[in-house]
Design a protein around this motif. Sequence first.
Motif, PDB file in Angstrom:
ATOM      1  N   LYS A   1      59.337  22.412  33.459  1.00 16.66           N
ATOM      2  CA  LYS A   1      59.524  22.499  31.993  1.00 16.66           C
ATOM      3  C   LYS A   1      59.233  21.181  31.295  1.00 16.66           C
ATOM      4  CE  LYS A   1      62.857  25.727  33.407  1.00 16.66           C
ATOM      5  NZ  LYS A   1      62.682  25.238  34.794  1.00 16.66           N
ATOM      6  N   CYS A   2      58.090  20.614  31.626  1.00 19.76           N
ATOM      7  CA  CYS A   2      57.730  19.321  31.039  1.00 19.76           C
ATOM      8  C   CYS A   2      56.975  19.482  29.723  1.00 19.76           C
ATOM      9  CB  CYS A   2      56.870  18.532  32.022  1.00 19.76           C
ATOM     10  SG  CYS A   2      55.317  19.346  32.425  1.00 19.76           S
TER      11      CYS A   2
ATOM     12  N   PRO B   1      49.540  28.163  34.953  1.00 13.73           N
ATOM     13  CA  PRO B   1      50.011  29.194  34.016  1.00 13.73           C
ATOM     14  C   PRO B   1      48.899  30.161  33.584  1.00 13.73           C
ATOM     15  CG  PRO B   1      50.613  26.985  33.260  1.00 13.73           C
ATOM     16  CD  PRO B   1      49.706  26.803  34.418  1.00 13.73           C
TER      17      PRO B   1
END
Lengths: 243, 123
Positions: free
Chosen positions: A155-156, A225
């Motif tokens: 979650k950067c 992703p």
Amino acid sequence: MSGASEVLLRVYRYNPSNSGKPHYQNYRVPTFRGMTVLDALIYIKENLDPTLSIRYSCRMASCGSCGMTINGLPRLACFTQISELKSKYILVQPLRNLPVIKDLVADLDEFFNKHRLVKPYLIRRDVEEQENPREQYRQSDEELERYVQFAYCIKCALCYSACPVVSTDKNFPGPQALAQLYRYYIDTRDEASEERIRIVNNAHGIWRCHFADSCSQVCPKGVDPALAIQLMRREMMFGPSRG
Amino acid sequence: MVSERTLMLIHYLTGLGILVAGAVHIGTVFLTAPVKENLEFSGSPFSVMGVYRNAILAASLEALLLFVAFHAFNGLRVILIELYQSPRWERAVTWILTVAALLVVIYGTRTILIAYSIAQGVA
Ligand code: SF4
Ligand code: FES
């Protein structure tokens, strides 16, 4: 750094509380072998300018808090060595596509809200049983393989910052949230497929991905992703392939 | 309300349809005879009216019209709602583009039908 003992960091400065305009400040920083951009910023903070704001914690690409734009690309400052940039001039800016709290610290609220929107946790029909499980939810190696790559997300927000659709459509969930949607959708222990599809089957949802692939290019954990989004779209288009 | 998945499924299918019907169209207009004969108004089975005389080819033109109208106007909708976001704008874009697409289809169908009926008499 090969042969060089000093780099010039040109750093974005902005403090909304004193209504100053964004501007850039230059700092000369002595380098050492293996020095990261985060090391250089910490050097500035400790020796040159304590007013500079940065966010970091683990210093080992695990917590996802030191994301920033380094020489034009979203990167983790703790995971980017000065030497790999192959330049004596380094431009450091906050993450794009997000508001700035101060200097290099981007406000991640919007990003986390979108993450929350896809319900990033296992949902079982029998809530009672889920609260008090009677046995383990077993999974084969193949079943684990389907999502484990996407579970490495820290979650950067680098992918979110690189996404061209997020920059034009603020209602688009972004690559991180969509990848996590697929991560739980494809998990055999999860029982909320229909609900998950409903969350992103709208005019600003998963169909708006242009497949620019910039998210996967910048992800420091190899999450890919863009692949998750394409796989999820295939699921939604042709029906569930999950056994 | 049609779901976004259905709209995109039709979008992809019409994209494929444009490739097929477009190839048939280009083929019949340019490749079935020397270009001069192909572009002649009438006088041979490969002239403009000759193509319209053939019901299957006329139907493929109608299909091409439907595919292009949906694909283009839906593509425009996607671009416009990504450009700016508000429920009112989205509703306006959807309605205006739906009406515009229908007008294009009605006008194009009328043209194809007129050409088809003329072709029965002249080619
Ligand atoms: S997918 Fe990669 S780039 Fe995006 S938030 Fe997760 S770890 Fe960061
Ligand atoms: S400081 Fe934790 S990821 Fe960089």
